[in-house]
Design a protein around this motif. Structure first.
Motif, PDB file in Angstrom:
ATOM      1  N   GLY A  40      50.998  -0.522 -24.225  1.00 38.71           N
ATOM      2  CA  GLY A  40      50.780  -1.218 -25.498  1.00 38.71           C
ATOM      3  C   GLY A  40      49.313  -1.564 -25.694  1.00 38.71           C
ATOM      4  N   HIS A  41      48.653  -2.038 -24.617  1.00 38.82           N
ATOM      5  CA  HIS A  41      47.215  -2.338 -24.686  1.00 38.82           C
ATOM      6  C   HIS A  41      46.423  -1.069 -24.990  1.00 38.82           C
ATOM      7  N   LEU A  42      46.788   0.020 -24.306  1.00 40.56           N
ATOM      8  CA  LEU A  42      46.006   1.265 -24.399  1.00 40.56           C
ATOM      9  C   LEU A  42      46.158   1.909 -25.769  1.00 40.56           C
ATOM     10  N   VAL A  43      47.378   1.894 -26.307  1.00 37.95           N
ATOM     11  CA  VAL A  43      47.607   2.463 -27.643  1.00 37.95           C
ATOM     12  C   VAL A  43      46.856   1.654 -28.695  1.00 37.95           C
ATOM     13  N   ALA A  44      46.883   0.332 -28.576  1.00 41.90           N
ATOM     14  CA  ALA A  44      46.190  -0.526 -29.545  1.00 41.90           C
ATOM     15  C   ALA A  44      44.683  -0.222 -29.541  1.00 41.90           C
ATOM     16  N   ALA A  45      44.103  -0.123 -28.354  1.00 42.10           N
ATOM     17  CA  ALA A  45      42.661   0.144 -28.245  1.00 42.10           C
ATOM     18  C   ALA A  45      42.319   1.519 -28.797  1.00 42.10           C
ATOM     19  N   SER A  46      43.137   2.501 -28.475  1.00 44.44           N
ATOM     20  CA  SER A  46      42.891   3.871 -28.927  1.00 44.44           C
ATOM     21  C   SER A  46      42.973   3.973 -30.447  1.00 44.44           C
ATOM     22  N   GLU A  47      43.978   3.329 -31.015  1.00 42.17           N
ATOM     23  CA  GLU A  47      44.184   3.394 -32.466  1.00 42.17           C
ATOM     24  C   GLU A  47      43.047   2.680 -33.219  1.00 42.17           C
ATOM     25  N   VAL A  48      42.658   1.503 -32.740  1.00 43.99           N
ATOM     26  CA  VAL A  48      41.578   0.759 -33.398  1.00 43.99           C
ATOM     27  C   VAL A  48      40.252   1.521 -33.255  1.00 43.99           C
ATOM     28  N   ALA A  49      40.034   2.146 -32.098  1.00 40.16           N
ATOM     29  CA  ALA A  49      38.811   2.930 -31.892  1.00 40.16           C
ATOM     30  C   ALA A  49      38.723   4.042 -32.933  1.00 40.16           C
ATOM     31  N   HIS A  50      39.856   4.688 -33.174  1.00 40.27           N
ATOM     32  CA  HIS A  50      39.869   5.769 -34.168  1.00 40.27           C
ATOM     33  C   HIS A  50      39.651   5.227 -35.576  1.00 40.27           C
ATOM     34  N   ARG A  51      40.374   4.158 -35.918  1.00 37.90           N
ATOM     35  CA  ARG A  51      40.313   3.616 -37.281  1.00 37.90           C
ATOM     36  C   ARG A  51      38.932   3.081 -37.644  1.00 37.90           C
ATOM     37  N   PHE A  52      38.214   2.514 -36.669  1.00 36.42           N
ATOM     38  CA  PHE A  52      36.905   1.919 -36.942  1.00 36.42           C
ATOM     39  C   PHE A  52      35.753   2.799 -36.469  1.00 36.42           C
ATOM     40  N   ASP A  53      36.105   4.021 -36.014  1.00 39.21           N
ATOM     41  CA  ASP A  53      35.088   4.958 -35.551  1.00 39.21           C
ATOM     42  C   ASP A  53      34.198   4.311 -34.475  1.00 39.21           C
ATOM     43  N   LEU A  54      34.841   3.643 -33.515  1.00 42.13           N
ATOM     44  CA  LEU A  54      34.092   2.945 -32.467  1.00 42.13           C
ATOM     45  C   LEU A  54      33.484   3.950 -31.490  1.00 42.13           C
ATOM     46  N   ASP A  55      32.374   3.567 -30.870  1.00 41.47           N
ATOM     47  CA  ASP A  55      31.739   4.415 -29.858  1.00 41.47           C
ATOM     48  C   ASP A  55      32.374   4.210 -28.489  1.00 41.47           C
ATOM     49  N   GLU A  56      32.855   2.994 -28.258  1.00 41.11           N
ATOM     50  CA  GLU A  56      33.530   2.722 -26.988  1.00 41.11           C
ATOM     51  C   GLU A  56      34.393   1.476 -27.117  1.00 41.11           C
ATOM     52  N   VAL A  57      35.308   1.315 -26.172  1.00 42.62           N
ATOM     53  CA  VAL A  57      36.089   0.076 -26.083  1.00 42.62           C
ATOM     54  C   VAL A  57      35.921  -0.470 -24.670  1.00 42.62           C
ATOM     55  N   ILE A  58      35.531  -1.750 -24.611  1.00 44.28           N
ATOM     56  CA  ILE A  58      35.386  -2.417 -23.313  1.00 44.28           C
ATOM     57  C   ILE A  58      36.593  -3.330 -23.096  1.00 44.28           C
ATOM     58  N   PHE A  59      37.319  -3.085 -22.021  1.00 44.22           N
ATOM     59  CA  PHE A  59      38.444  -3.946 -21.645  1.00 44.22           C
ATOM     60  C   PHE A  59      37.895  -5.072 -20.778  1.00 44.22           C
ATOM     61  N   VAL A  60      38.320  -6.309 -21.076  1.00 42.90           N
ATOM     62  CA  VAL A  60      37.767  -7.456 -20.367  1.00 42.90           C
ATOM     63  C   VAL A  60      38.894  -8.317 -19.783  1.00 42.90           C
ATOM     64  N   PRO A  61      39.226  -8.095 -18.508  1.00 43.28           N
ATOM     65  CA  PRO A  61      40.250  -8.952 -17.891  1.00 43.28           C
ATOM     66  C   PRO A  61      39.757 -10.400 -17.808  1.00 43.28           C
ATOM     67  N   THR A  62      40.640 -11.342 -18.126  1.00 37.68           N
ATOM     68  CA  THR A  62      40.272 -12.758 -18.128  1.00 37.68           C
ATOM     69  C   THR A  62      40.050 -13.283 -16.713  1.00 37.68           C
ATOM     70  N   GLY A  63      39.317 -14.384 -16.645  1.00 34.75           N
ATOM     71  CA  GLY A  63      39.242 -15.162 -15.412  1.00 34.75           C
ATOM     72  C   GLY A  63      40.539 -15.945 -15.292  1.00 34.75           C
ATOM     73  N   GLN A  64      40.451 -17.214 -14.891  1.00 37.25           N
ATOM     74  CA  GLN A  64      41.643 -18.050 -14.799  1.00 37.25           C
ATOM     75  C   GLN A  64      42.092 -18.437 -16.206  1.00 37.25           C
ATOM     76  N   PRO A  65      43.142 -17.798 -16.753  1.00 35.56           N
ATOM     77  CA  PRO A  65      43.487 -18.015 -18.164  1.00 35.56           C
ATOM     78  C   PRO A  65      44.124 -19.377 -18.407  1.00 35.56           C
ATOM     79  N   TRP A  66      43.441 -20.190 -19.242  1.00 40.21           N
ATOM     80  CA  TRP A  66      43.915 -21.562 -19.437  1.00 40.21           C
ATOM     81  C   TRP A  66      45.224 -21.631 -20.196  1.00 40.21           C
ATOM     82  N   GLN A  67      45.513 -20.649 -21.077  1.00 36.57           N
ATOM     83  CA  GLN A  67      46.788 -20.702 -21.804  1.00 36.57           C
ATOM     84  C   GLN A  67      47.978 -20.440 -20.891  1.00 36.57           C
ATOM     85  N   LYS A  68      47.728 -19.832 -19.723  1.00 36.23           N
ATOM     86  CA  LYS A  68      48.835 -19.395 -18.878  1.00 36.23           C
ATOM     87  C   LYS A  68      48.893 -20.190 -17.588  1.00 36.23           C
ATOM     88  N   SER A  69      48.311 -21.415 -17.597  1.00 33.47           N
ATOM     89  CA  SER A  69      48.210 -22.154 -16.346  1.00 33.47           C
ATOM     90  C   SER A  69      49.578 -22.548 -15.789  1.00 33.47           C
TER      91      SER A  69
END
Ligand code: ATP
Ligand code: MG
Length: 194
Positions: free
Chosen positions: A18-47
């Motif tokens: 789901g993450h990969l399809v979303a990134a791929s589709e948005v990259a195509h739609r906005f003609d992006l040069d790259e997509v950087i995936f950024v894993p969170t540190g200690q996520p406060w919403q999920k404590s």
């Protein structure tokens, strides 16, 4: 012309298709040069639950994105001490890519929480926000500043990391929900066995 860079933030515990399809589709739609995936540190919403080690989430994200020349993974959030705030993520990436235009990609559920995020005006100054459809959630921009967010329909992937973790804990398959290398990484590191 300056580069256009997508930023896909997430816990990625584990990263799934789901993450990969979303990134791929948005990259195509906005003609992006790259997509950087950024894993969170200690996520406060999920404590309320233990999140897997940053290094495991980072490596799964690297494994999942390695075959796509447009995709890369950043360590900015996992190396910054304390909980991750999207404004910090975008500030760090802006400093690394001062001439780039940033597009922050977020699912319908995360977009709904956007108003609860810190420093909203700063967020919208640092990046254009792209809200993508996600099965089970309603995508809307009712309470957000006009023009700050673009809504994009992406192929419906009824996949969540929560469901992937539950499947592994119950001995059910995650093949084809996550990339093959991530299936193998989960089993190699005995993740989600509870
Ligand atoms: P968890 O169940 O642990 O919350 P998750 O599947 O929601 O995991 P996250 O790492 O929380 O994954 O999500 C990162 C980003 O990806 C968020 O913006 C989220 O809305 C988006 N996202 C996650 N899954 C999907 C999906 N199936 N379709 C579209 N967007 C998604
Ligand atoms: Mg989530």
């Amino acid at each position: 012309m300056h580069r256009k860079i997508g930023v896909m933030g997430g816990t990625f515990d584990p990263i799934h298709n789901g993450h990969l399809v979303a990134a791929s589709e948005v990259a195509h739609r906005f003609d992006l040069d790259e997509v950087i995936f950024v894993p969170t540190g200690q996520p406060w919403q999920k404590s309320e639950r233990a999140v897997s080690r940053s290094e495991d989430r980072y490596l799964m994200t690297v494994v999942a994105t390695a075959s796509n020349p447009m995709f890369s993974v950043s360590r900015v959030d996992i190396e910054r001490p304390g909980p991750t705030y999207t404004a910090d993520t975008l500030t760090d990436l802006h400093a690394e890519h001062p001439d780039a235009e940033l597009f922050f990609i977020t699912g319908a559920d995360a977009l709904a929480q956007i108003l609860t995020w810190q420093r909203l005006d700063e967020l919208f100054r640092l990046a254009h926000f792209v809200g993508v459809t996600r099965p089970g959630y309603t995508l809307g921009d009712d309470h957000l500043p006009a023009g700050a967010v673009t809504l994009v329909e992406v192929p419906a992937m009824a996949i969540s990391s929560t469901d992937c973790r539950r499947r592994v804990a119950e001995g059910r398959p995650v093949w084809y929900l996550v990339p093959d290398g991530v299936v193998q990484y989960i089993s190699k590191r005995h993740l989600y066995r509870s």
